[in-house]
Write a protein that holds these residues in place. Structure first.
Motif, short mmCIF file in Angstrom:
data_model
loop_
_atom_site.label_atom_id
_atom_site.label_comp_id
_atom_site.label_asym_id
_atom_site.label_seq_id
_atom_site.Cartn_x
_atom_site.Cartn_y
_atom_site.Cartn_z
N GLN A 54 0.98 -1.33 -0.10
CA GLN A 54 0.09 0.20 0.02
C GLN A 54 0.75 1.20 0.02
O GLN A 54 0.38 2.11 -0.75
CB GLN A 54 -1.07 -0.08 1.16
CG GLN A 54 -2.02 -1.14 1.13
CD GLN A 54 -2.79 -1.11 2.50
OE1 GLN A 54 -2.52 -0.46 3.45
NE2 GLN A 54 -3.76 -2.15 2.38
N ALA A 55 1.73 1.13 0.87
CA ALA A 55 2.87 2.46 0.99
C ALA A 55 3.68 2.68 -0.38
O ALA A 55 3.71 3.75 -0.78
CB ALA A 55 3.75 2.36 1.74
N SER A 56 3.91 1.63 -1.16
CA SER A 56 4.86 1.73 -2.26
C SER A 56 3.77 2.32 -3.48
O SER A 56 4.15 3.04 -4.13
CB SER A 56 5.46 0.36 -2.76
OG SER A 56 4.40 -0.61 -2.86
N MET A 58 1.61 4.31 -2.86
CA MET A 58 1.41 5.87 -2.71
C MET A 58 2.89 6.65 -2.90
O MET A 58 2.81 7.76 -2.68
CB MET A 58 0.90 6.03 -1.15
CG MET A 58 -0.39 5.56 -1.07
SD MET A 58 -1.25 6.00 0.65
CE MET A 58 -0.12 4.94 1.48
N GLY A 59 3.83 5.98 -3.01
CA GLY A 59 5.10 6.33 -3.29
C GLY A 59 5.98 6.67 -1.94
O GLY A 59 7.11 7.33 -2.11
N VAL A 60 5.69 5.99 -0.82
CA VAL A 60 6.02 6.52 0.42
C VAL A 60 7.40 5.54 0.42
O VAL A 60 8.40 6.13 1.19
CB VAL A 60 5.21 6.13 1.53
CG1 VAL A 60 5.74 6.19 2.95
CG2 VAL A 60 3.94 6.86 1.51
N VAL A 61 7.41 4.44 0.05
CA VAL A 61 8.52 3.73 0.11
C VAL A 61 8.71 2.89 -1.30
O VAL A 61 7.81 2.97 -2.25
CB VAL A 61 8.28 2.39 0.94
CG1 VAL A 61 8.37 2.83 2.48
CG2 VAL A 61 7.15 1.21 0.64
N PRO A 62 9.91 2.40 -1.56
CA PRO A 62 10.17 1.95 -3.16
C PRO A 62 9.29 0.74 -3.29
O PRO A 62 9.12 -0.05 -2.51
CB PRO A 62 11.53 1.44 -3.06
CG PRO A 62 12.03 1.95 -1.95
CD PRO A 62 11.27 2.32 -1.02
N ALA A 63 8.71 0.39 -4.71
CA ALA A 63 7.93 -0.75 -5.14
C ALA A 63 9.07 -1.89 -4.89
O ALA A 63 10.30 -1.71 -4.90
CB ALA A 63 7.40 -0.76 -6.22
N ALA A 64 8.53 -3.27 -4.41
CA ALA A 64 9.36 -4.32 -4.00
C ALA A 64 8.90 -5.58 -4.36
O ALA A 64 7.48 -5.78 -4.22
CB ALA A 64 9.92 -4.16 -2.58
N ARG A 107 9.13 4.36 9.90
CA ARG A 107 7.85 5.04 10.14
C ARG A 107 6.68 4.20 9.79
O ARG A 107 5.65 3.93 10.44
CB ARG A 107 7.69 6.36 9.65
CG ARG A 107 6.62 7.14 10.11
CD ARG A 107 6.58 8.55 9.31
NE ARG A 107 7.95 9.31 9.67
CZ ARG A 107 8.74 9.57 8.64
NH1 ARG A 107 8.03 9.58 7.29
NH2 ARG A 107 9.89 10.24 8.77
N LEU A 108 6.59 3.42 8.47
CA LEU A 108 5.65 2.78 8.13
C LEU A 108 5.32 1.50 9.08
O LEU A 108 4.44 1.01 9.40
CB LEU A 108 6.08 2.15 6.62
CG LEU A 108 5.09 1.17 6.34
CD1 LEU A 108 3.88 1.52 6.02
CD2 LEU A 108 5.87 0.39 4.75
N LEU A 109 6.50 0.89 9.50
CA LEU A 109 6.63 -0.27 10.29
C LEU A 109 5.90 0.17 11.66
O LEU A 109 5.06 -0.90 12.29
CB LEU A 109 8.05 -1.07 10.43
CG LEU A 109 8.29 -1.64 9.27
CD1 LEU A 109 9.61 -2.18 9.29
CD2 LEU A 109 7.43 -2.69 8.54
N ARG A 110 6.49 1.14 12.27
CA ARG A 110 5.90 1.49 13.58
C ARG A 110 4.41 1.75 13.51
O ARG A 110 3.49 1.43 14.55
CB ARG A 110 6.18 2.96 13.77
CG ARG A 110 7.77 2.97 14.47
CD ARG A 110 8.26 4.32 14.92
NE ARG A 110 9.51 4.26 15.58
CZ ARG A 110 10.20 5.45 15.44
NH1 ARG A 110 9.56 6.44 14.89
NH2 ARG A 110 11.44 5.46 16.13
N ARG A 111 3.74 2.19 12.44
CA ARG A 111 2.20 2.45 12.21
C ARG A 111 1.76 1.31 11.93
O ARG A 111 0.59 1.24 11.89
CB ARG A 111 2.09 3.66 11.01
CG ARG A 111 2.53 4.86 11.42
CD ARG A 111 2.33 5.88 10.34
NE ARG A 111 2.82 7.15 10.89
CZ ARG A 111 3.04 8.35 10.06
NH1 ARG A 111 2.78 8.10 8.84
NH2 ARG A 111 3.53 9.15 10.20
N SER A 112 2.24 0.22 11.41
CA SER A 112 1.70 -1.00 10.87
C SER A 112 1.71 -1.92 12.08
O SER A 112 0.99 -3.12 11.99
CB SER A 112 2.35 -1.70 9.70
OG SER A 112 2.55 -0.54 8.54
#
Length: 154
Positions: A54-56, A58-64, A107-112
């Motif tokens: 989801q974050a990728s 939105m461009g928050v983290v790189p696609a993987a 930050r993504l992991l903390r929120r997840s």
């Protein structure tokens, strides 16, 4: 030792890309750094993988590409070959990510995660690595730059 580092800085030209966070600048856009953090006692890897996708988007983290390597480890590989490993015991290791990218992952992991550790119990670290084909001058320049960095608090 400080005098030796100062001498290295004078002898070897050094370009530092920096970033918005002065405490841990990137050496290059995709740096030769490995960042690691322990955020929780355990992580639901399926939940983390879903949050990453989801974050990728939105461009928050790189696609993987996400691959399950075992019951308690996943590898997330970006198109350019950088890797992020997530472990069911609550740790994350990112190879080749810039400092700012690692901060976004953290930050993504903390929120997840439903039960993250309190900040005083989180542990993080980083290291620089060099491949065999990189020059010694670059190694000296990075060593001199690293000596000037301060420790980041999670």
């Amino acid at each position: 030792r400080i005098a030796q580092e100062e001498e290295l800085r004078r002898q070897v030209p050094h370009k530092q890309s920096g970033g918005t966070d002065d405490t841990m600048p990137s050496i290059t856009p995709h740096s030769n750094r490995c960042y690691v953090i322990c955020l929780a006692d355990e992580m639901d890897l399926d939940r983390i993988n879903s949050a990453w996708e989801q974050a990728s988007d939105m461009g928050v983290v790189p696609a993987a590409k996400i691959r399950r390597l075992g019951a308690d480890v996943c590898a997330l590989e970006t198109d350019d070959g950088r890797l992020c490993f997530t472990f069911g015991f609550g740790s994350v290791v990112c190879w080749g990510f810039s400092w700012n990218e690692f901060r976004r992952v953290r930050r993504l992991l903390r929120r997840s995660l439903p039960d993250v550790l309190p900040p005083e119990d989180m542990e993080s670290d980083w290291l620089s690595f060099k491949t065999a084909h990189e020059s010694m001058e670059s190694l000296y320049a990075d060593a001199a730059a690293d000596a000037a960095l301060t420790v980041d608090s999670t």
